[in-house]
Write an enzyme that holds these catalytic residues in place. Structure first.
Site, PDB file in Angstrom:
ATOM      1  NE  ARG A 187      -1.291   0.003  10.115  1.00 32.28           N
ATOM      2  CZ  ARG A 187      -2.324  -0.199  10.890  1.00 32.28           C
ATOM      3  NH1 ARG A 187      -2.224   0.484  12.307  1.00 32.28           N
ATOM      4  NH2 ARG A 187      -3.093  -0.642  10.642  1.00 32.28           N
TER       5      ARG A 187
ATOM      6  NE  ARG B 177      -5.577   4.050  -0.798  1.00 36.29           N
ATOM      7  CZ  ARG B 177      -4.722   3.406   0.220  1.00 36.29           C
ATOM      8  NH1 ARG B 177      -4.361   4.248   1.310  1.00 36.29           N
ATOM      9  NH2 ARG B 177      -4.437   2.063   0.220  1.00 36.29           N
TER      10      ARG B 177
ATOM     11  CE1 TYR C  68      -3.147  14.492   2.671  1.00 38.63           C
ATOM     12  CE2 TYR C  68      -3.700  12.377   2.142  1.00 38.63           C
ATOM     13  CZ  TYR C  68      -2.992  13.173   2.891  1.00 38.63           C
ATOM     14  OH  TYR C  68      -2.212  12.815   3.980  1.00 38.63           O
TER      15      TYR C  68
ATOM     16  CB  SER D 222      -0.782  -0.101   1.242  1.00 38.70           C
ATOM     17  OG  SER D 222      -1.802   0.680   1.022  1.00 38.70           O
ATOM     18  N   PRO D 223       0.406   2.383  -0.779  1.00 35.68           N
ATOM     19  CG  PRO D 223      -0.892   3.896  -1.429  1.00 35.68           C
ATOM     20  CD  PRO D 223      -1.039   2.445  -1.335  1.00 35.68           C
TER      21      PRO D 223
ATOM     22  CD  GLN E  15      -1.892   7.235  -3.060  1.00 36.37           C
ATOM     23  OE1 GLN E  15      -0.931   7.659  -2.354  1.00 36.37           O
ATOM     24  NE2 GLN E  15      -2.856   6.504  -2.477  1.00 36.37           N
TER      25      GLN E  15
HETATM   26  C1  LIG Z   1       3.398   5.711   7.128  1.00 31.91           C
HETATM   27  C2  LIG Z   1       2.238   5.598   6.519  1.00 31.91           C
HETATM   28  C3  LIG Z   1       2.127   6.346   5.667  1.00 31.91           C
HETATM   29  C4  LIG Z   1       1.078   6.367   4.538  1.00 31.91           C
HETATM   30  N1  LIG Z   1       0.931   7.095   3.573  1.00 31.91           N
HETATM   31  C5  LIG Z   1      -0.179   6.961   2.463  1.00 31.91           C
HETATM   32  C6  LIG Z   1       0.143   7.493   1.206  1.00 31.91           C
HETATM   33  O1  LIG Z   1       0.697   8.022   0.680  1.00 31.91           O
HETATM   34  N2  LIG Z   1      -1.124   7.404   0.640  1.00 31.91           N
HETATM   35  C7  LIG Z   1      -2.230   6.548   0.929  1.00 31.91           C
HETATM   36  O2  LIG Z   1      -3.135   6.637   0.089  1.00 31.91           O
HETATM   37  N3  LIG Z   1      -2.133   6.094   2.059  1.00 31.91           N
HETATM   38  C8  LIG Z   1      -1.269   6.215   2.720  1.00 31.91           C
HETATM   39  N4  LIG Z   1      -1.207   5.432   4.275  1.00 31.91           N
HETATM   40  C9  LIG Z   1      -2.125   4.392   4.407  1.00 31.91           C
HETATM   41  C10 LIG Z   1      -1.976   3.038   4.051  1.00 31.91           C
HETATM   42  O3  LIG Z   1      -1.692   2.978   2.724  1.00 31.91           O
HETATM   43  C11 LIG Z   1      -3.019   2.104   4.481  1.00 31.91           C
HETATM   44  O4  LIG Z   1      -4.302   2.618   3.761  1.00 31.91           O
HETATM   45  C12 LIG Z   1      -3.209   2.207   5.973  1.00 31.91           C
HETATM   46  O5  LIG Z   1      -1.893   2.426   6.523  1.00 31.91           O
HETATM   47  C13 LIG Z   1      -4.056   1.021   6.421  1.00 31.91           C
HETATM   48  O6  LIG Z   1      -3.427  -0.254   5.878  1.00 31.91           O
HETATM   49  P1  LIG Z   1      -2.549  -1.340   6.962  1.00 31.91           P
HETATM   50  O7  LIG Z   1      -3.561  -1.558   8.088  1.00 31.91           O
HETATM   51  O8  LIG Z   1      -1.981  -2.266   6.339  1.00 31.91           O
HETATM   52  O9  LIG Z   1      -1.552  -0.518   7.794  1.00 31.91           O
HETATM   53  C14 LIG Z   1       0.098   5.505   5.007  1.00 31.91           C
HETATM   54  C15 LIG Z   1       0.107   4.435   5.950  1.00 31.91           C
HETATM   55  C16 LIG Z   1       1.090   4.492   6.713  1.00 31.91           C
HETATM   56  C17 LIG Z   1       1.518   3.791   7.999  1.00 31.91           C
END
Ligand SMILES: Cc1cc2nc3c(=O)[nH]c(=O)nc-3n(C[C@H](O)[C@H](O)[C@H](O)COP(=O)(O)O)c2cc1C
Ligand SMILES: Cc1cc2nc3c(=O)[nH]c(=O)nc-3n(C[C@H](O)[C@H](O)[C@H](O)COP(=O)(O)OP(=O)(O)OC[C@H]3O[C@@H](n4cnc5c(N)ncnc54)[C@H](O)[C@@H]3O)c2cc1C
Length: 781
Positions: A727, A633, A585, A424-425, A502
């Site tokens: 994560r 997204r 955003y 994921s981004p 993204q």
């Molecule tokens: C450090 C960090 C940076 C993130 N940056 C972005 C981002 O740039 N773009 C986005 O759409 N989501 C971003 N997210 C959200 C993640 O892509 C994801 O949707 C969210 O962490 C839930 O997934 P997880 O439970 O597997 O961590 C970020 C999450 C984390 C932890």
């Protein structure tokens, strides 16, 4: 102690006999309005685990129940002319009458007084009791009397059901689905003695009304069901025993949860038990289990803390605190199962092929995962995996086992992903002047080596003022393009992963710190802030920077900036482009009514709020190579009253689908600082599921997906097409390789440089698994 149980259902009777057994000196009376052999309902089911529990507490009743019950293992589905069956589910079915008679007889044997045909008006009818058990069922008078104390939360569900019986006998828990001109009906069918089967027919309220069943009496309703399920009934009749019902024989399920379970009425302690304090939908068949387990827990507390009047207060406190947690867990599973049956007609029945429909049905409570299904019925699951893999385009020789769904390929436009895992981004806030450099090469390169099929780079911005922080990457000049190209080329040359970008504009959430700097994430920079733009002039945080409402000229400029970045992304060689329309955003700020208060053509209705994001999407899509996919997204839920709901999200997805989007990446929240999300394992997957199956567009599930078992269950059930994992990839770049090894999927290809780590990891996991091997715990599906 003097104990009175108001209501002689499973809860009251079982508690009565357990307490009498604990100490025969207790004076216990069960008061029941019905005659001894006069009860409603047909059969009830509970799990093998409940039977084990009962055996420990009263071997005599357990033995009698064991003799009288029907045990079966299989679940059968009749759907679209097909019959599918899977085994290993372990149910016990018994006639409700039979169960009550066994409990009544045991009460009498132990000296519990049974008072039948006596209507209790209130707990005040028993002034000399020490303890009053309000086991008076779902419509509990006692609960209603003390509603301000017990604070019941009662939700009436939309489906209608009728509880019937038949003499046709079945050898599996059977589900039959039939479609009429107005919609779908389903029957839940289980045999409970050698002559009789429970036959519950269920349908949504609008389908029920469309057939005029709201006007139909019992006989007409039965005739309707007999005709609808004629193929299944094979000439057998349906029967009712709903003499006790007033009004329609078709009921709505009521989910009951109480905040407080007991009350001191000035003379006696009054405590709720069974359906009076909580209900669980029959889709999971556990109302009787809960009632029995309440009785066991309260007895256990008296046994441990002392069964004297002085101890009652403390006992009741412990009883509530221990039982509430277990009950809530089961109610959550029952809620999921119930919702599945409520939406099955609109969301799954027409959409899913029978094999996948069966899988979706078996995992409806979300307590049963892919590996749990393997424990229950390995052959069935392997057959399903083969079917799934072939549908995903794999050709497998008969002797080659199919991979689990997580490891099947997925093709969209000209891109084939080798499996279903996406990194994921994740913003890294580690650029200077928006330039991706060595850090990004290593970070993304490592994750591309780690087994995921698609690695998404973090949100990348079309202009300097579109960044969240000064450390965010950009794509507005050739140097940045070349920086990205170096990373993309490295991924393509060294791995078989795809890499996506993204594109996003921070809008009202820009010009802030990296999480580790200054006042932390989302807070304005200490100095050097740049002006912000958004759909409306509303700050994200109350004390944050106020953005300027975008003019039409701003919109055109930003749209064109996105297009320039898109061209540069194509030149850099990315395989996939995602447009970031989530998390508050810029584009998200147009979509949510919480952040868009415009009065022009870009504000107001959802269609108008979507106009600008769709305009940007169309421009980007036109600039992005046709053979390459685009996902969008979105925040599928704002988690704030008045914000975007999952239902809106279906409409948003439909709009992007019509504009040419290939996939919706279903995130949620971060739109308003007032949000109150409900976190939990796979907590956003229901949005991906709903969007995929209602809007008919492929989805990416994301959020607390942390094991192969989660990914397999989501993909197999058709709840999403890909799973994005964020994560866990921070902790372990090789998350996919690790998870594959953990579940014993050894054909998983590893980078050749890492091969000697593969067999070692597989051996270690296999050893760990063998050491932990415990017998599978089976609960009803
Ligand atoms: C450090 C960090 C940076 C993130 N940056 C972005 C981002 O740039 N773009 C986005 O759409 N989501 C971003 N997210 C959200 C993640 O892509 C994801 O949707 C969210 O962490 C839930 O997934 P997880 O439970 O597997 O961590 C970020 C999450 C984390 C932890
Ligand atoms: C369609 C359907 C299918 C179900 N299938 C299953 C299943 O498969 N498995 C399962 O475990 N559960 C099932 N249940 C749920 C199950 O019936 C209940 O959860 C269970 O009976 C709860 O037990 P209880 O003792 O708390 O309440 P009840 O069984 O409702 O008993 C309450 C008793 O109190 C009596 N009473 C009420 N008020 C008074 C009064 N004022 N004075 C005197 N007596 C009073 C009533 O007559 C009744 O006998 C199903 C329910 C429905 C509606």
């Amino acid at each position: 102690m003097k104990i009175v149980c108001i209501g002689g259902g499973p809860a009251g009777l079982y508690f009565g006999l357990l307490m009498k057994q604990l100490d025969p000196r207790h004076d216990i009376t069960v008061v029941e309005r019905n005659k001894p052999y006069d009860t409603f309902g047909w059969g009830v089911v509970f799990s093998d685990a409940t039977m084990d529990n009962m055996r420990q507490w009263d071997a005599v009743t357990a033995a009698e129940i064991q003799q009288a019950f029907n045990h079966w293992d299989d679940i059968e589905l009749k759907f679209k002319g097909r019959t599918l069956r899977s085994g290993g589910h372990g149910f016990v079915g018994i006639g409700r009458k039979k169960l009550l008679n066994i409990l009544q007889a045991r009460c009498e044997q132990l000296g519990v007084k049974l008072l039948f045909e006596t209507e209790v008006e209130s707990d005040a009818d028993f002034p000399d009791a020490d303890l009053i058990i309000a086991s008076d069922g779902i419509n509990s008078k006692v609960r209603n009397k003390y509603a301000p104390v017990f604070k019941p939360d009662i939700v009436t569900r939309p489906n209608r059901y009728i509880w019937l019986g038949t003499h046709r006998l079945y050898d599996a828990f059977t589900f039959v689905f039939e479609k009429t001109e107005h919609g779908w009906f389903q029957a839940h069918i289980y045999k409970f003695d050698e002559h009789t089967t429970t036959y519950i027919v269920e349908t949504p309220e609008d389908v029920w009304k469309a057939h005029g069943l709201d006007q139909a009496g019992m006989e007409d309703s039965i005739a309707f069901c007999e005709k609808l399920f004629a193929d299944d009934l094979q000439g057998h009749k349906l029967m009712t025993n709903a003499r006790h019902l007033r009004g329609s024989a078709w009921l709505n399920f009521q989910r009951v949860v109480c905040e407080q379970w007991s009350h001191f009425n000035g003379r006696a302690h009054v405590v709720l038990m069974g359906d009076a304090v909580h209900t669980a939908h029959f889709a999971i068949g556990s109302g009787t289990k809960l009632a029995i387990e309440d009785a066991i827990e309260l007895t256990r507390q008296f046994k441990e803390l002392g069964d004297s009047p002085a101890q009652i207060g403390q006992v009741l406190e412990r009883y509530q605190s221990l039982r509430r947690v277990d009950v809530l867990r089961l109610q959550n599973a029952a809620w999921n199962a119930m919702e599945w049956f409520e939406v099955v007609g609109e969301r799954y029945a027409d959409q899913l092929p029978p094999e996948q429909f069966m899988y979706s049905m078996l995992t409806r409570s979300q307590r049963i995962s892919h590996e749990n299904l393997r424990l229950r019925d390995k052959a069935w699951l392997e057959g399903f995996e083969r079917w799934f893999a072939e549908r995903a385009g794999m050709t497998l020789p008969a002797h080659v086992p199919a991979p689990p769904p997580m490891f099947t390929p997925y093709t969209v436009r000209g891109v084939t992903l080798k499996n279903r895992v996406v990194v994921s981004p994740m913003a890294q806030y580690s650029c200077v002047d928006g330039l991706p450099a060595d850090y990004h090469l290593v970070h993304l390169g490592a994750r591309a080596m780690g087994g995921a099929a698609l690695v998404m780079a973090e949100m990348t911005c079309p202009t300097p003022d579109a960044r969240i922080t000064p450390g965010c990457p950009g794509l507005w000049n050739d140097a940045q393009r070349d920086g990205w190209k170096r990373i993309v080329d490295h991924v393509h040359a060294g791995t078989d992963a795809k890499i996506g970008i993204q594109l996003g504009h921070a809008g009202p959430k820009g010009s802030t710190n990296a999480p580790w700097d200054g006042a932390g994430a989302d807070r304005p920079l200490p100095d050097g802030n740049w002006p912000l733009i958004a759909a409306s002039a509303l700050p994200y945080l109350d004390d944050g920077q106020v953005p300027r409402e975008m003019s039409r000229a701003d919109m055109e400029r930003v749209r064109d900036d996105f297009v320039r970045s898109t061209r540069l992304a194509a030149e850099a060689g990315f395989d996939w482009l995602e447009l970031h329309c989530a998390h508050g955003y810029l584009l998200s700020s147009f979509i949510s009514p919480l952040t868009n208060r415009r009065n022009d053509d870009y504000g107001g209705s959802l269609a108008k709020r979507l106009r600008y994001p769709l305009e940007v999407f169309a421009a980007v899509r036109a600039a992005w190579p046709q053979q390459l996919p685009m996902s969008v997204r979105i925040s599928a839920h704002d988690w704030v009253e008045g914000g975007i709901t999952p239902q809106d999200a279906v409409e948003i997805a439909r709009a992007f689908k019509a504009a040419g989007a290939d996939m919706i990446d279903c995130s949620s929240g971060q739109v308003s600082a007032q949000q109150k999300p409900t976190y939990g394992r796979m907590y956003q997957t229901p949005f991906a599921d709903r969007i995929r199956n209602e809007a008919g567009i492929a989805t990416i599930a994301v959020g607390a997906i942390s094991e192969a078992d989660h990914v397999n269950s989501i993909i197999a059930a058709g709840r999403a097409d890909l799973c994005a994992v964020a994560r866990p990839h921070l902790a372990n770049p090789a998350w996919t390789l690790t998870e594959g090894a953990k579940i014993g999927y050894t054909p998983m290809p590893w980078p050749r440089q890492y091969l000697s780590g593969k067999s070692q990891m597989e051996t270690l996991f296999a050893r760990e698994k063998a050491q932990q091997a415990v017998p599978a715990y089976k609960e009803p599906a």
